[in-house]
Write a protein that holds these residues in place. Structure first.
Motif, short mmCIF file in Angstrom:
data_model
loop_
_atom_site.label_atom_id
_atom_site.label_comp_id
_atom_site.label_asym_id
_atom_site.label_seq_id
_atom_site.Cartn_x
_atom_site.Cartn_y
_atom_site.Cartn_z
N LEU A 214 26.52 70.35 152.70
CA LEU A 214 26.02 69.02 153.03
C LEU A 214 25.22 68.50 151.84
CD1 LEU A 214 24.91 69.66 156.70
CD2 LEU A 214 26.95 68.47 155.93
N TRP A 215 25.53 67.29 151.42
CA TRP A 215 25.03 66.82 150.13
C TRP A 215 24.43 65.43 150.24
CZ3 TRP A 215 25.77 70.33 146.22
CH2 TRP A 215 26.70 71.35 146.48
N ASN A 216 23.54 65.13 149.30
CA ASN A 216 23.13 63.75 149.03
C ASN A 216 23.60 63.37 147.63
OD1 ASN A 216 21.83 63.56 151.45
ND2 ASN A 216 19.83 64.13 150.65
N GLY A 217 24.60 64.01 147.13
CA GLY A 217 25.07 63.83 145.77
C GLY A 217 25.42 65.19 145.22
N ARG A 218 26.49 65.27 144.41
CA ARG A 218 26.89 66.57 143.89
C ARG A 218 27.59 66.40 142.56
NH1 ARG A 218 31.45 69.28 147.54
NH2 ARG A 218 31.30 70.75 145.81
N TRP A 219 27.77 67.54 141.89
CA TRP A 219 28.51 67.59 140.64
C TRP A 219 29.93 68.09 140.91
CZ3 TRP A 219 26.56 65.65 136.24
CH2 TRP A 219 25.17 65.50 136.14
N TYR A 220 30.91 67.48 140.24
CA TYR A 220 32.31 67.88 140.39
C TYR A 220 32.80 68.47 139.07
CZ TYR A 220 32.27 65.28 144.74
OH TYR A 220 31.98 64.84 146.01
N PRO A 221 33.00 69.79 139.01
CA PRO A 221 33.38 70.43 137.74
C PRO A 221 34.86 70.21 137.41
CG PRO A 221 33.17 72.06 139.49
CD PRO A 221 32.76 70.76 140.09
N HIS A 222 35.15 70.19 136.11
CA HIS A 222 36.53 70.04 135.63
C HIS A 222 36.75 71.01 134.47
CE1 HIS A 222 37.23 66.42 138.04
NE2 HIS A 222 36.00 66.05 137.69
N ASP A 223 37.95 71.55 134.41
CA ASP A 223 38.34 72.51 133.37
C ASP A 223 39.71 72.08 132.86
OD1 ASP A 223 38.89 74.64 131.76
OD2 ASP A 223 38.92 76.14 133.35
N ILE A 224 39.79 71.62 131.60
CA ILE A 224 41.02 71.07 131.03
C ILE A 224 41.48 71.92 129.85
CG2 ILE A 224 42.05 69.04 129.93
CD1 ILE A 224 39.99 67.33 131.45
N ASP A 225 42.71 72.36 129.91
CA ASP A 225 43.29 73.22 128.86
C ASP A 225 43.63 72.38 127.63
OD1 ASP A 225 44.56 75.10 127.36
OD2 ASP A 225 46.03 75.67 128.89
N LEU A 226 43.09 72.75 126.48
CA LEU A 226 43.37 72.05 125.22
C LEU A 226 44.19 72.89 124.24
CD1 LEU A 226 39.88 70.39 124.43
CD2 LEU A 226 41.82 69.40 125.66
N THR A 227 44.75 74.01 124.71
CA THR A 227 45.42 74.93 123.78
C THR A 227 46.59 74.28 123.06
OG1 THR A 227 46.72 75.78 125.65
CG2 THR A 227 44.73 76.99 125.05
N SER A 228 47.26 73.31 123.68
CA SER A 228 48.41 72.66 123.02
C SER A 228 47.98 71.80 121.85
CB SER A 228 49.18 71.81 124.03
OG SER A 228 48.36 70.76 124.55
N HIS A 229 46.69 71.53 121.72
CA HIS A 229 46.19 70.70 120.62
C HIS A 229 45.44 71.52 119.57
CE1 HIS A 229 47.21 67.06 122.85
NE2 HIS A 229 46.62 67.58 123.92
N ALA A 230 45.58 72.84 119.61
CA ALA A 230 44.84 73.71 118.69
C ALA A 230 45.12 73.33 117.24
CB ALA A 230 45.21 75.17 118.94
N GLY A 231 44.08 73.24 116.45
CA GLY A 231 44.19 72.91 115.04
C GLY A 231 44.27 71.44 114.73
N LYS A 232 44.38 70.60 115.75
CA LYS A 232 44.53 69.15 115.54
C LYS A 232 43.17 68.46 115.53
CE LYS A 232 48.98 69.09 117.98
NZ LYS A 232 49.69 68.57 119.17
N ASN A 233 43.09 67.36 114.81
CA ASN A 233 41.90 66.51 114.82
C ASN A 233 42.08 65.48 115.93
OD1 ASN A 233 39.35 65.87 113.59
ND2 ASN A 233 40.28 63.99 112.87
N VAL A 234 41.24 65.51 116.94
CA VAL A 234 41.42 64.66 118.12
C VAL A 234 40.16 63.85 118.38
CG1 VAL A 234 42.96 66.39 119.12
CG2 VAL A 234 40.56 66.33 119.82
N THR A 235 40.32 62.80 119.17
CA THR A 235 39.19 62.01 119.68
C THR A 235 39.22 62.07 121.20
OG1 THR A 235 39.20 60.52 117.78
CG2 THR A 235 38.10 59.75 119.77
N ILE A 236 38.15 62.56 121.78
CA ILE A 236 38.03 62.64 123.25
C ILE A 236 37.07 61.53 123.68
CG2 ILE A 236 37.31 64.05 125.20
CD1 ILE A 236 37.99 66.52 123.53
N THR A 237 37.54 60.68 124.58
CA THR A 237 36.76 59.51 125.00
C THR A 237 36.48 59.58 126.50
OG1 THR A 237 37.73 58.13 123.27
CG2 THR A 237 36.67 56.99 125.11
N PHE A 238 35.21 59.48 126.85
CA PHE A 238 34.78 59.38 128.25
C PHE A 238 34.42 57.92 128.53
CE2 PHE A 238 33.83 63.65 126.86
CZ PHE A 238 34.13 64.46 127.94
N THR A 239 34.93 57.37 129.63
CA THR A 239 34.55 56.02 130.03
C THR A 239 34.15 56.01 131.49
OG1 THR A 239 36.81 55.38 130.64
CG2 THR A 239 36.12 54.95 128.36
#
Length: 838
Positions: A214-239
């Motif tokens: 039972l909550w009055n607000g909570r955190w929702y965790p996320h786990d995203i695999d980036l292995t396919s982009h290994a060695g690449k220069n990337v830009t990660i954008t949160f909006t």
């Protein structure tokens, strides 16, 4: 006639006995049913491990490769409503501007956010604050085996008003090619229906199984695999976006990668209030009471001569995780902090154990019933943890805290981590469940003489059992062999002394038995310390070296081989643990172990003498229920020959007293830099002028009115770099005036006068940690350097209700009847009262 009277007396005695037996049975039944928790009403913490295979291998640990909060200054951000967002949440105590003060350009986006206020549990995370609409873009090179992990959350309500849902989008871009990693919308959570203060809430939990969902607000965790982009220069954008200004948070956004250098996990288990002499490994009289702590002692090293540096939780926890005694981090005795005081503390950037491990790639977390280690309300300071899970719901906080710790271990089994696991089980009031109640019972004679020890034995057994479940989980998850485990307590508790003390000005005498914060006797100060590290610490080691809680931080860093530039006040005992040495390094020879409680300070010297000094609030005690009041301004004990502190040497050995008094004045640790003047106004004192002059220069002088000062007018006039005139008019309550001088320690002369320029009278200005009354006229102080030329002035002095307290921030002691600073919310106040602090 005589026969009639004897018969009548016998009948009366018979019915009186039956009536007493009936009343006792009713009370005992009520106590067992309504007062004692029943662990069978909640799931066993080890049920969480269902599905974990006994033969599964330990995963390759991940460590933090890039902490995106640290990279905010290099990020491309667009947050047009940042000021509007701050205006909306500025007074909310779940929102703190702490975690990363080193950021300059985008530092206001780095905050600490606590979710779950008034719900089954609170969860604080360091976060990027993104009031809608907002965008933050981070550019980095993706390492091999990388994973992007974060949690998102929204503020659903402000002052009861629902806010619009927030849509979160996470996008990864390589060159011109973009990929959406996440898109989801979060709105307000259901409101938790009950309050911590509700009798119905506490009663129904005794009989109904209830989860922590039972909550009055909570955190929702996320786990995203980036292995396919290994060695690449990337830009990660949160909006974040919404149809009006709402509040979105990205908690602990990080890129993890497989660690390149194997390191051990670290767990510091703090079992609140557990005394060293109630552990079987330390005391054969309680053999069998604590089998799980005894097992840890056999598997590692047991430090049998360990002291806390405080006799209450907040200061002691800060000592453990900052590696310094309480005076040096600038707060001690009061319950609540003002926002200004927290900002000053944060500005000092005191190193913390959690922060140092985070710099080395560790995930850091605190789990337990503990509001002191995160900035989610007025009683806590952020001690550097990335995440803090705080269980404030009784009667099952022990079970729930253990369950949440086990769940965290299971969910983060592939991360290198440093964890604090705390149980508040043994804290007063002592209410062990029935089977632990029976385990602590040692016969009616023992129980009638003093009920507190047997109840305390029960709660210690209760704490040990669930500590054992936690250790079992560590073993089942295949983490035990590569984890440093430290077992200790923040303080003890008085159980056997029959003294009474006067706890505040004008107050009645109060028994110290079954409580803490008042005395700093060994019953409160001696704590367990067990350290276990398979493969590095030989099993079965015992040390009688005199160590303190502030030694834990440098020792754990050394055992984990984590390099740090932090300067700890404590000394490392790592080489004692591993068997390379039998004593601390020469730098510790002759050191003192300081301690601090409510209007009381103490030190223990290297040769075992203890010196206690009390403040104005509590200069007298009564021995026994009917004893005569006597001075307790100073006490002296020889702990080597009198470990039970039965003989006070204060009157018998004046030369020893003088020597210890001098050592206390010269060597007791003083605070640094920031001072606070506390002005209490009222009928007699409504206007005041403070003239501050220093031989150095003022870094700042700032006033912060407290509650009850709606009509106050304040002004700070600068007269060159070394002089300030502070004018206060219309004082109706408290005003705090903070100042800092350079160089640190430069003397400051303070002259206090009324509106007509007339100096205030004797005793209105009071100095130092114990608020010694000063004579009328200018008073000169330096950075924490207050000397008692006439210590006997402490005896029977009373604090005036109005005046100026000159102390180290915030050393002045004010009980609830003369409270100062931030106000506790009703639920937190109820918790503090339950623990016996208010």
């Amino acid at each position: 006639m005589v026969r009639f009277l004897l018969r009548a007396g016998g009948v009366a005695l018979k019915w009186g006995g039956l009536l007493f037996l009936f009343a006792f049975t009713v009370w005992f039944s009520f106590f067992m049913i309504f007062a004692l928790p029943n662990p069978d009403r909640v799931p066993d913490p080890l049920d969480i491990l269902e599905g974990v295979k006994p033969d599964q291998a330990e995963p390759t640990p991940l460590s933090i490769h890039t902490d995106l909060i640290n990279a905010l200054d290099e990020a491309q951000v667009d947050v047009p409503n940042l000021d509007a967002g701050y205006s909306a949440v500025a007074e909310e105590d779940f929102f703190a501007e702490y975690p990363f003060p080193r950021l300059v350009k985008n530092g206001r986006m780095a905050i600490s956010m606590t979710q779950g206020k008034h719900a089954m549990k609170l969860e604080q995370r360091n976060a990027v604050y993104m009031p809608t609409p907002a965008r933050a873009s981070f550019t980095l090179t993706v390492p091999e085996g990388a994973r992007l992990r974060f949690a998102n959350s929204v503020l659903g309500r402000i002052k009861g008003k629902e806010l619009a849902p927030v849509t979160f989008t996470v996008e990864l871009k390589v060159g011109e090619k973009a990929e959406t990693l996440l898109k989801e919308t979060l709105g307000p959570e259901p409101v938790f229906p009950w309050s911590e203060t509700d009798f119905f809430y506490h009663s129904i939990l005794k009989f109904v199984k209830i989860e922590t969902g039972l909550w009055n607000g909570r955190w929702y965790p996320h786990d995203i695999d980036l292995t396919s982009h290994a060695g690449k220069n990337v830009t990660i954008t949160f909006t974040t976006s919404s149809n009006s200004v709402s509040h979105g948070f990205i908690g602990n956004p990080r890129v993890y990668a497989p660690e390149t250098e194997p390191k051990p996990n670290v767990i510091i288990a703090v079992l609140d209030t557990v005394r060293a002499d109630f552990i079987g490994a330390n005391n054969p009289d309680v053999s069998g009471l604590t089998p799980n702590m005894d097992k840890a002692a056999v598997e590692g090293i047991n430090f049998k001569n360990t002291r806390s540096h405080g006799n209450w939780s907040r200061g002691s926890f800060a000592t453990i995780f900052t590696g310094m005694p309480t005076p040096r981090f600038g707060f001690s005795e009061r319950w609540s902090y003002t926002r200004e005081e927290k900002q000053i503390y944060n500005r000092r950037q005191i190193p913390s154990l959690a922060e140092e491990f985070r710099k080395d790639g560790y995930t850091t977390v605190s789990v337990g019933n503990n509001p002191f280690v995160y900035d989610g309300g007025p009683v806590g300071l952020h001690l550097g943890f990335d995440q803090a899970v705080d269980i404030q719901r009784q009667p099952f906080d022990t079970e729930t805290s253990t369950s949440e710790a086990v769940r965290w271990l299971k969910d983060h089994a592939d991360e290198r981590f440093m964890m604090m696991f705390s149980l508040n089980t043994a804290h007063s009031p002592f209410r062990p469940p029935l089977k632990y109640f029976i385990k602590g019972f040692r016969g009616f004679k023992d129980s009638i003489e003093n009920t507190q020890p047997f109840l305390f034995r029960g709660v210690v057994a209760y704490a040990d059992d669930f500590f054992g479940k936690f250790m079992t989980a560590l073993d089942r998850l295949k983490m035990a062999d590569n984890t440093i485990v430290v077992v200790t307590a923040d303080h003890g508790v008085i159980l056997r002394r029959s003294q009474k003390v006067r706890p505040h000005p004008g107050g009645e005498y109060e028994l110290v038995s079954a409580t803490h914060t008042h005395t700093l006797y060994e019953e409160e100060a001696r704590v367990p310390l067990i350290v276990r590290q398979p493969g590095n610490i030989p099993p079965g080691r015992v040390s009688n070296e005199q160590v303190g809680l502030f030694d834990i931080a440098p020792s754990v860093m050394a055992l984990a081989e984590v390099k740090s530039d932090a300067r700890w006040a404590g000394e490392s005992f790592a080489k004692i643990a591993t068997g390379e040495k039998t004593a601390l390094d020469e730098s510790a020879v002759g050191r003192i172990l300081p301690a601090e409680g409510e209007t009381v300070r103490s030190m223990v010297t290297a040769d075992g003498y203890k010196y206690i000094r009390r403040g104005l609030d509590m200069p007298r005690v009564v021995d026994g229920l009917f004893g005569d009041p006597r001075s307790a301004a100073e006490e002296v004990y020889d702990l080597r020959n009198d470990p039970g502190e039965t003989v006070d040497l204060f009157g018998a050995n004046p030369s020893l007293v003088q020597k210890l008094r001098k050592a206390f004045e010269e060597r007791y640790p003083q605070s640094v830099k920031v001072h606070k003047l506390l002005v209490r106004g009222g009928k007699e004192l409504t206007s005041l002028t403070l003239t501050l002059e220093t031989t150095g220069r003022f870094v700042f002088v700032k006033s912060a009115p407290g509650d009850g000062n709606k009509n106050i007018k304040t002004a700070v006039e600068e007269q060159g770099p070394s002089k300030r005139i502070v004018k206060l008019d219309g004082i109706g309550g408290h005003v705090r005036v903070f100042y800092e001088v350079f160089p640190n320690g430069a003397p400051v002369t303070i002259t206090a006068s009324d509106s007509s320029g007339k100096p205030l009278g004797d005793g209105v200005v009071r100095l130092g940690p114990v608020l010694v009354p000063a004579k009328s006229g200018p008073v000169t102080v330096s950075a924490g350097d207050f000397h008692l030329e006439d210590s006997h002035r402490l005896i029977d002095e009373r604090m005036l209700r109005e005046g100026v307290g000159v102390g180290i921030i915030p050393f002045a002691t004010w009980r609830k009847d003369v409270s100062e600073g931030a106000r506790l919310d009703p639920e937190l106040a109820a918790l503090m009262k339950k623990w016996g602090y208010l």
